[in-house]
Design an enzyme around this catalytic site. Structure first.
Site, short mmCIF file in Angstrom:
data_model
loop_
_atom_site.label_atom_id
_atom_site.label_comp_id
_atom_site.label_asym_id
_atom_site.label_seq_id
_atom_site.Cartn_x
_atom_site.Cartn_y
_atom_site.Cartn_z
N LYS A 195 0.87 -1.18 0.00
CA LYS A 195 0.00 0.00 0.00
C LYS A 195 0.90 1.23 0.00
O LYS A 195 1.42 1.65 1.02
CB LYS A 195 -0.90 -0.01 1.24
N VAL A 252 0.54 6.63 13.83
CA VAL A 252 -0.02 5.57 12.98
C VAL A 252 0.61 4.23 13.32
O VAL A 252 -0.04 3.18 13.26
CB VAL A 252 0.15 5.92 11.49
N GLU A 271 9.21 1.40 11.45
CA GLU A 271 10.23 2.45 11.40
C GLU A 271 9.48 3.76 11.44
O GLU A 271 8.78 4.12 10.50
CB GLU A 271 11.08 2.32 10.13
N CYS A 305 12.96 11.09 8.13
CA CYS A 305 12.75 10.84 9.56
C CYS A 305 14.03 10.96 10.38
O CYS A 305 13.96 11.14 11.60
CB CYS A 305 12.12 9.47 9.76
N GLU A 402 8.29 16.18 15.80
CA GLU A 402 8.85 15.95 14.47
C GLU A 402 8.10 16.82 13.46
O GLU A 402 6.92 16.58 13.18
CB GLU A 402 8.73 14.48 14.08
#
Length: 504
Positions: A195, A252, A271, A305, A402
């Site tokens: 996905k 999420v 991750e 990230c 973040e």
């Protein structure tokens, strides 16, 4: 700062011919098909905010079909049963086809994600092909071990493919992160449902087409485009998926774990987010340190990230480094990512663009000093100036959250101990950087920082041989290297008694 190229379609046409969009449907069991509902959604060019094309919107029913195809391919198809060398040979053909279509794939990631075209063509897509070759070479080297048992028993282990894998891919590196998951999964002999992010679906569909051309059997690689709350959730909840590998936000990631627990207790690797520190010590070359600090936050427009969004500078060189950063940031060219002179393209979409600008306003209100940047660039598209804040305190939102954009928080520290303590003062633990000429400092700090990867006098030094993943709320599990392969394998132990043993 922005140069002449600020996202207009006319400008981009002068640099490179736009790609032809060839694949917009779901890829299930080796065929491109419409979604069952017939729904489609828009994918947007972040350079302009305009629609590129419409893509099939997959939902739970489409995921069910894809999982059914992947399950049949795993339980009854040839892929898990092929000798590893034969899987590897097909993967090598796949890599060759990626090389043949490098320019087109790089264009797709540029128009879909705002990534620099020149960098994608020279680095990202070629590295994808190398990643496939790396794991192709491992496909026939998947071995268990013979065990020396403590009793009269003969034992050995088998490494077997884990089964059907669900991959959920983020939008910031639509090709690189796709293949950090897909390549080892193929080598392991698993089948999969992918996905891709709804913001960046185009290259994933193109790769599915190339996989078919390379000889990957039907049902092994399926791609469902759609939204996280529908198609993504269907993947994480599915009772017939054996493992989910997710890269994305920590929030999420929690939902992925909950879904896995509530369904079939499927294996999960995550991750997740980061708020990575870069510690610059007094003995550093200030000019080089400034370059590293800017690279660490501005590479891929800060949408990475492991971005070094918290820069800690020892007090002896702090003032000098601030001056260097101010000068260098002003020379950083923002504009159309097809322009070879541009170093920073647009943020991926309007939502991310507005989120970053909101955090910049937070920083101002909280009392941080805006050294440079902080404003949108141009009248079209989602461009933001390289932004550096000084006088940042550890409890400010811009130092804790973040942001995922080109926003640096610059902070001063005195001692090594203070630098280590403040670097570790975060819920994340993905990466960290150290700039020093002192090996004792480098060794002490690298062993003290709670993060999955530490870069000394460099940054973004990724390599397919080097495992990569997080501590704390940055997730668990590792991509790259042999650890990236083994997470798609089960270990099975086989034990038999030795002749004339008491077990007979």
């Amino acid at each position: 700062m922005a140069g002449d190229s600020n996202g207009s379609s006319a400008a981009s046409e002068s640099f490179v011919k736009m790609p032809t969009i060839k694949f917009t449907k779901l890829f299930i069991n080796g065929e491109f098909v419409d979604s069952i509902s017939g729904k489609t959604f828009e994918t947007i060019d972040p350079r302009t905010g305009e629609v590129i094309t419409r893509v099939a919107e997959g939902d739970k029913e489409d995921v069910d079909l894809a999982v059914k195809a992947a399950r049949a391919a795993f339980d009854h198809g040839p892929w898990p049963r092929l000798p590893g060398a034969e899987r590897g040979a097909i993967m090598l053909k796949f890599a060759d086809l990626i090389d043949e279509h490098t320019e087109e794939l790089a264009k797709l990631d540029t128009v879909d994600a705002g990534k620099l075209f020149g960098f994608g063509k020279a680095v990202d897509i070629p590295q994808v092909a190398h990643m496939v070759r790396y794991y192709a070479g491992a496909a026939d080297k998947i071995h268990g071990e013979v065990l020396k048992m403590s009793r009269e028993l003969q034992g050995y282990t088998l490494l077997e493919p884990i089964g059907v894998v669900g991959h959920i891919i983020p939008w910031n590196f639509p090709s690189s992160l796709l293949f950090a998951k897909v390549a080892p999964t193929l080598a392991a002999g698993c089948t999969m449902v992918v996905k891709p992010a709804e913001q960046t679906p185009l290259s994933a569909l193109y790769y599915a087409h190339l996989a078919k051309l390379a000889g990957v059997p039907d049902g092994v690689l399926n791609v469902i485009t759609g939204f996280g709350k529908t198609a993504g959730a269907a993947v994480t909840h599915h009772m017939d998926i054996d493992k989910v590998s997710f890269t994305g936000s920590t929030d999420v990631g929690r939902e992925v774990m909950q879904a896995a627990a509530k369904s079939n207790l499927k294996a999960v690797s995550l991750e997740l987010g980061g708020k990575s520190p870069l510690l610059i010590f007094d003995d550093a070359d200030v000019d080089k340190a400034a370059d590293l600090a800017l690279l660490g936050i501005l590479y891929n427009k800060g949408e990475i990230c492991v971005a070094s969004s918290r820069v800690f500078v020892q007090e002896g060189i702090y003032d000098e480094l601030v001056k260097k950063l101010q000068l260098k940031a002003k020379d950083w060219v923002v504009g159309d990512p097809f322009d070879p002179n541009v170093r920073q393209g647009p943020q991926v979409d309007k939502k991310q663009f507005e989120k970053i600008l909101t955090y910049i306003e937070h920083g101002k209100r909280e009392g941080a000093t805006l050294l440079t940047g902080g404003k949108p660039v141009g009248k079209k598209g989602y461009y933001i100036e390289p932004t550096v804040f000084t006088d940042v305190k550890d409890d400010m939102l811009i130092a804790k959250d973040e942001i995922f954009g080109p926003v640096m928080s610059l902070m001063k520290f005195k001692t090594i101990e203070e630098g280590i303590a403040r670097a570790n003062n975060t819920k994340y633990g993905l990466a960290a950087g150290i700039v020093t000429k002192n090996i004792d400092v480098a060794n002490t700090v690298s062993r003290s920082i709670r993060a999955g990867i530490i870069w000394i006098n460099c940054y973004f030094a990724f390599d397919r041989d080097c495992p990569y993943g997080g501590y704390k709320m940055s997730g668990f599990g590792r991509d790259f290297g042999m650890q990236g392969l083994h997470k798609y394998l089960h270990t099975k132990s086989v034990v038999t008694p030795i002749y004339n043993s008491p077990w007979l």
